[in-house]
Design a protein around this motif. Structure first.
Motif, PDB file in Angstrom:
ATOM      1  N   VAL A 105       0.745  -1.222  -0.017  1.00 14.19           N
ATOM      2  CA  VAL A 105      -0.067   0.006  -0.059  1.00 14.19           C
ATOM      3  C   VAL A 105       1.017   1.327  -0.029  1.00 14.19           C
ATOM      4  O   VAL A 105       1.524   1.368   0.968  1.00 14.19           O
ATOM      5  CB  VAL A 105      -0.993   0.055   1.292  1.00 14.19           C
ATOM      6  N   VAL A 106       0.992   1.866  -0.963  1.00 11.20           N
ATOM      7  CA  VAL A 106       1.923   3.173  -1.187  1.00 11.20           C
ATOM      8  C   VAL A 106       1.034   4.257  -1.527  1.00 11.20           C
ATOM      9  O   VAL A 106       1.419   5.294  -1.915  1.00 11.20           O
ATOM     10  CB  VAL A 106       2.971   2.857  -2.119  1.00 11.20           C
ATOM     11  N   ASN A 107      -0.330   4.222  -1.574  1.00  9.48           N
ATOM     12  CA  ASN A 107      -0.950   5.577  -1.927  1.00  9.48           C
ATOM     13  C   ASN A 107      -1.118   6.319  -0.389  1.00  9.48           C
ATOM     14  O   ASN A 107      -1.112   7.503  -0.288  1.00  9.48           O
ATOM     15  CB  ASN A 107      -2.548   4.988  -2.261  1.00  9.48           C
ATOM     16  N   LEU A 208      -4.341   5.821  -7.791  1.00 11.78           N
ATOM     17  CA  LEU A 208      -4.552   7.333  -6.900  1.00 11.78           C
ATOM     18  C   LEU A 208      -3.431   8.016  -6.640  1.00 11.78           C
ATOM     19  O   LEU A 208      -3.689   9.096  -5.966  1.00 11.78           O
ATOM     20  CB  LEU A 208      -5.668   6.769  -5.731  1.00 11.78           C
ATOM     21  N   ILE A 209      -2.387   7.503  -6.788  1.00 14.13           N
ATOM     22  CA  ILE A 209      -0.784   8.120  -6.096  1.00 14.13           C
ATOM     23  C   ILE A 209      -0.850   9.399  -6.743  1.00 14.13           C
ATOM     24  O   ILE A 209      -0.197  10.266  -6.165  1.00 14.13           O
ATOM     25  CB  ILE A 209       0.121   7.237  -6.349  1.00 14.13           C
ATOM     26  N   SER A 210      -1.166   9.784  -8.001  1.00 14.29           N
ATOM     27  CA  SER A 210      -1.039  10.962  -8.807  1.00 14.29           C
ATOM     28  C   SER A 210      -2.305  12.091  -8.451  1.00 14.29           C
ATOM     29  O   SER A 210      -3.208  11.773  -9.102  1.00 14.29           O
ATOM     30  CB  SER A 210      -0.524  10.843 -10.167  1.00 14.29           C
ATOM     31  N   LYS A 211      -2.022  12.871  -7.657  1.00 10.62           N
ATOM     32  CA  LYS A 211      -2.954  13.736  -7.582  1.00 10.62           C
ATOM     33  C   LYS A 211      -3.267  14.983  -8.344  1.00 10.62           C
ATOM     34  O   LYS A 211      -2.366  15.286  -9.099  1.00 10.62           O
ATOM     35  CB  LYS A 211      -3.086  14.504  -5.947  1.00 10.62           C
ATOM     36  N   ASN A 235      -6.374   8.056 -11.736  1.00  5.86           N
ATOM     37  CA  ASN A 235      -5.729   8.117 -12.932  1.00  5.86           C
ATOM     38  C   ASN A 235      -5.041   9.642 -13.177  1.00  5.86           C
ATOM     39  O   ASN A 235      -5.440  10.387 -14.232  1.00  5.86           O
ATOM     40  CB  ASN A 235      -6.444   7.584 -13.970  1.00  5.86           C
ATOM     41  N   GLY A 236      -4.413   9.964 -12.325  1.00  6.68           N
ATOM     42  CA  GLY A 236      -3.979  11.375 -12.363  1.00  6.68           C
ATOM     43  C   GLY A 236      -2.888  11.763 -13.081  1.00  6.68           C
ATOM     44  O   GLY A 236      -2.301  10.711 -13.838  1.00  6.68           O
ATOM     45  N   PRO A 237      -2.382  13.019 -13.389  1.00  8.99           N
ATOM     46  CA  PRO A 237      -1.658  13.340 -14.318  1.00  8.99           C
ATOM     47  C   PRO A 237      -0.164  12.797 -14.605  1.00  8.99           C
ATOM     48  O   PRO A 237       0.514  12.604 -15.758  1.00  8.99           O
ATOM     49  CB  PRO A 237      -1.491  14.891 -14.347  1.00  8.99           C
ATOM     50  N   ARG A 238       0.241  12.514 -13.378  1.00  8.29           N
ATOM     51  CA  ARG A 238       1.803  11.708 -13.465  1.00  8.29           C
ATOM     52  C   ARG A 238       1.799  10.057 -13.114  1.00  8.29           C
ATOM     53  O   ARG A 238       2.667   9.695 -12.926  1.00  8.29           O
ATOM     54  CB  ARG A 238       2.498  12.586 -12.159  1.00  8.29           C
ATOM     55  N   LEU A 239       0.592   9.587 -13.306  1.00  7.09           N
ATOM     56  CA  LEU A 239       0.552   8.456 -12.880  1.00  7.09           C
ATOM     57  C   LEU A 239       1.338   7.457 -13.790  1.00  7.09           C
ATOM     58  O   LEU A 239       2.369   6.735 -13.210  1.00  7.09           O
ATOM     59  CB  LEU A 239      -0.993   7.689 -12.945  1.00  7.09           C
ATOM     60  N   SER A 240       1.564   7.531 -14.987  1.00  8.17           N
ATOM     61  CA  SER A 240       2.292   6.867 -15.847  1.00  8.17           C
ATOM     62  C   SER A 240       3.673   7.096 -15.478  1.00  8.17           C
ATOM     63  O   SER A 240       4.643   6.152 -15.584  1.00  8.17           O
ATOM     64  CB  SER A 240       1.943   7.084 -17.404  1.00  8.17           C
ATOM     65  N   GLU A 241       4.256   8.098 -15.184  1.00  4.81           N
ATOM     66  CA  GLU A 241       5.434   8.616 -15.106  1.00  4.81           C
ATOM     67  C   GLU A 241       6.104   7.764 -13.669  1.00  4.81           C
ATOM     68  O   GLU A 241       7.096   7.301 -13.742  1.00  4.81           O
ATOM     69  CB  GLU A 241       5.602  10.299 -14.911  1.00  4.81           C
ATOM     70  N   THR A 262      -6.997  -0.748  -9.509  1.00  2.00           N
ATOM     71  CA  THR A 262      -7.508   0.666 -10.269  1.00  2.00           C
ATOM     72  C   THR A 262      -8.706   1.097 -10.216  1.00  2.00           C
ATOM     73  O   THR A 262      -9.328   0.705 -11.433  1.00  2.00           O
ATOM     74  CB  THR A 262      -6.652   0.434 -11.554  1.00  2.00           C
ATOM     75  N   PRO A 263      -9.192   1.398  -9.390  1.00  2.53           N
ATOM     76  CA  PRO A 263     -10.765   1.771  -8.995  1.00  2.53           C
ATOM     77  C   PRO A 263     -10.932   2.931 -10.103  1.00  2.53           C
ATOM     78  O   PRO A 263      -9.979   3.642 -10.314  1.00  2.53           O
ATOM     79  CB  PRO A 263     -10.811   1.963  -7.911  1.00  2.53           C
ATOM     80  N   SER A 264     -12.027   2.752 -11.156  1.00  2.00           N
ATOM     81  CA  SER A 264     -12.401   3.743 -11.887  1.00  2.00           C
ATOM     82  C   SER A 264     -11.513   3.849 -13.119  1.00  2.00           C
ATOM     83  O   SER A 264     -11.744   4.784 -14.232  1.00  2.00           O
ATOM     84  CB  SER A 264     -12.302   5.164 -11.259  1.00  2.00           C
ATOM     85  N   ALA A 265     -10.608   2.834 -13.577  1.00  2.00           N
ATOM     86  CA  ALA A 265      -9.889   2.695 -14.633  1.00  2.00           C
ATOM     87  C   ALA A 265     -10.586   2.594 -15.637  1.00  2.00           C
ATOM     88  O   ALA A 265     -11.624   1.668 -15.708  1.00  2.00           O
ATOM     89  CB  ALA A 265      -8.656   1.680 -14.438  1.00  2.00           C
TER      90      ALA A 265
END
Length: 564
Positions: A105-107, A208-211, A235-241, A262-265
């Motif tokens: 768990v790292v969110n 959820l980690i990229s706000k 699915n925030g702006p820096r998730l893929s990064e 990945t909820p809401s993916a």
């Protein structure tokens, strides 16, 4: 689109067995499952035929959210044992050819984690930016975001005169992934477990980690005071990064299995996060098919007691099968620690139909493309507990929902909400594993942390493993087919008769080889003919002893192989 071959990774033919440690096997009589207990049952998992064991969190934790609030990422929860117990489990699993996948768990972390206790002290200590802090706005919370467990996502801390963000419980502050020092601390911690020899990670709510770059107010739904944080931050702006950085720092150079929750993916999100060439994760858990039986009243969310509509289920599974084929990889599941038992939810858990409908659901899922996940007890056809009173429940989400909808909002009556909990509560999945007919189902010699389902005297592993016609034996056959029939891994997918509201049939094709899967979702006999069923077709598996051709008996399922 880049189209790549999908048969060269071991995890694409693997089957994962999920162990919820608290409920699997207690070895010391304290009523709580533990690591030595899991070690003692490894031969059972090996007998089933699974390749990987996914362990729900075993780290040190106050237990506010059953281990998903981690206070020390480098230590074992004393309730489950010691680091030596874990090392023994890992070594014994590897000796049997079983891999271990850790749940991380790292969110967010626990508010008792050293990172947070230090961060909360002041704005100028080394951990000050490990979490998401914001100043009050006009003396109030920074915005109107509402958390997954109800209420505001913001909690005020006097020592900093600021609010911290918690998407879940107030005791679960969100980590600040914008801080490169925090990210490096996470990667260092994950590498600690890789160096110990673990074989992969399941990453909790990882999308959820990229706000968002803005913390502006959201739009509340249906008169609610808060905007749904899940809709805002997923699915925030820096998730893929971040995932590519994690891959580079942790996964690269190791032959690991990685799956992100990945909820809401969307399909498009999954093509990126689980892309076969994107260097992020191997696969993701999506939740669309798990939300199809939610309440028609949106404000009640998942809380409902009505069955899923088969046409909706077909549409959802088909979208993911066709959408990811050739570009990303599906995870296949009916059950997990957060979902009620599937035989009670999408099947029929009466004595007459429980086993045949459990086998039907298994046939449907295990014929799809992706990596199947079997949740402890699913292979026995374990049912939901159907608790009768609020005091039977321990799940934080369930208790919060009851008090919110009954006591605070008065949206539903107490009896109605108890009916919803009996159908949908997470505790339905968390009742102890049913091993045998002895006291407490052989799970413990003490008082179990959550009561055992009373049907353990007729549904248990001892009886199932001794019966060649059991649900367990059927899962063994399905897993063997996954390992030995290539079209199950490689074939594309075609839905047949999309509007049929009683029978789910689909075709898998790889060149001249075809696989036809047929599943009757009703307790009525159906008659169906499929042109795809060619002469010389071989029935690989079915949940009735004989094959009645175009006749489908109640909850009948069968799988045919056609090779030219």
């Amino acid at each position: 689109m880049i189209f790549v071959t999908v048969t060269n990774q071991w995890w694409q033919k693997a089957v994962v067995y999920q162990v919820y440690p608290r409920s699997f096997q207690d070895s010391n009589g304290d009523g709580i499952g533990d690591l030595p207990g899991i070690t003692s049952r490894l031969d059972y998992i090996k007998q089933l035929g699974a390749d990987v064991i996914w362990l729900n969190p075993i780290y040190r934790s106050p237990g506010v959210d059953n281990g998903y609030d981690i206070s020390d990422y480098y230590d074992i929860n004393p309730e489950f044992g010691t680091m030596a117990d874990f090392e023994t489990l890992l070594a014994n699993a590897h000796q049997r050819g079983l891999k271990i996948m850790m749940d991380i768990v790292v969110n967010h972390s626990s508010n008792q984690n050293k990172w947070f206790t230090e961060s909360a002290k002041s704005k100028d200590n080394p951990y000050s930016d490990y979490y998401i802090w914001r100043d009050p706005v006009d003396g109030h919370a920074p915005n109107n975001w509402g958390g997954f467990f109800g209420g505001s996502v913001w909690e005020y801390v006097e020592s900093r005169q600021q609010y911290y963000m918690h998407s879940f419980a107030v005791e679960q502050p969100d980590l600040n992934w914008e801080n490169p020092k925090l990210r490096q601390a996470v990667y260092d911690m994950m590498n600690f477990w890789v160096d110990k020899g673990v074989d992969g990670f399941r990453l909790d709510v990882i999308n959820l980690i990229s706000k968002p770059t803005s913390f502006a107010d959201g739009q509340p739904n249906n008169g609610e005071p808060f905007a749904d944080v899940g809709d805002i931050i997923a699915n925030g702006p820096r998730l893929s990064e971040y995932l590519q950085e994690m891959h580079q720092q942790v996964f690269a150079g190791h032959d690991l299995i990685t799956v992100g929750e990945t909820p809401s993916a969307t399909v498009a999100d999954a093509k990126q996060s689980a892309g076969l060439t994107t260097n992020e994760l191997n696969m993701v858990f999506e939740f669309e098919h798990m939300g199809l039986d939610g309440n028609p009243a949106p404000e009640l969310g998942k809380w409902n007691d009505q069955p899923v509509k088969l046409v909706d289920l077909k549409q959802s599974l088909t979208k993911w099968q066709t959408g990811l084929h050739g570009s990303a990889w599906n995870s296949l599941y009916w059950n997990n620690h957060d979902q009620p038992r599937i035989v009670s939810r999408f099947g029929n858990d009466t004595a007459k139909y429980r086993e045949v409908s459990a086998k039907m659901l298994a046939t449907l899922l295990h014929g799809l493309q992706g990596t199947p996940y079997v949740y402890e007890g699913e292979e026995l056809g374990m049912t939901s507990a159907h608790f009768k009173q609020l005091s039977d429940y321990q799940d934080l989400e369930s208790l919060n929902a009851y008090h919110h909808f009954v006591d605070d909002e008065q949206r539903v009556t107490a009896d109605t909400m108890l009916t919803y909990l009996a159908k949908m509560s997470r505790d339905n999945a968390r009742t102890p594993m049913q091993w045998n007919t002895s006291a407490q189902a052989g799970f413990t010699t003490g008082q179990p942390w959550l009561q055992v389902n009373p049907n353990y005297t007729t549904i248990n592993a001892a009886q199932a493993t001794a019966d060649n016609a059991s649900t367990f034996a059927y899962y063994q056959q399905l897993i063997k087919l996954r390992h030995t029939v290539p079209v199950i891994t490689t074939g594309d997918y075609q839905l047949l008769d999309a509007d049929d509201d009683a029978v789910y049939a689909y075709l898998r094709t790889d060149g001249p080889t075809k696989l036809l899967v047929i599943a009757n979702f009703t307790d009525q006999t159906q008659t169906r003919h499929y042109d795809a069923l060619a002469d010389g077709a071989k029935r690989l598996i079915g949940n009735y002893e004989d094959d009645a051709a175009d006749t489908l008996r109640p909850y009948e399922a069968k799988m045919y192989l056609m090779e030219k």
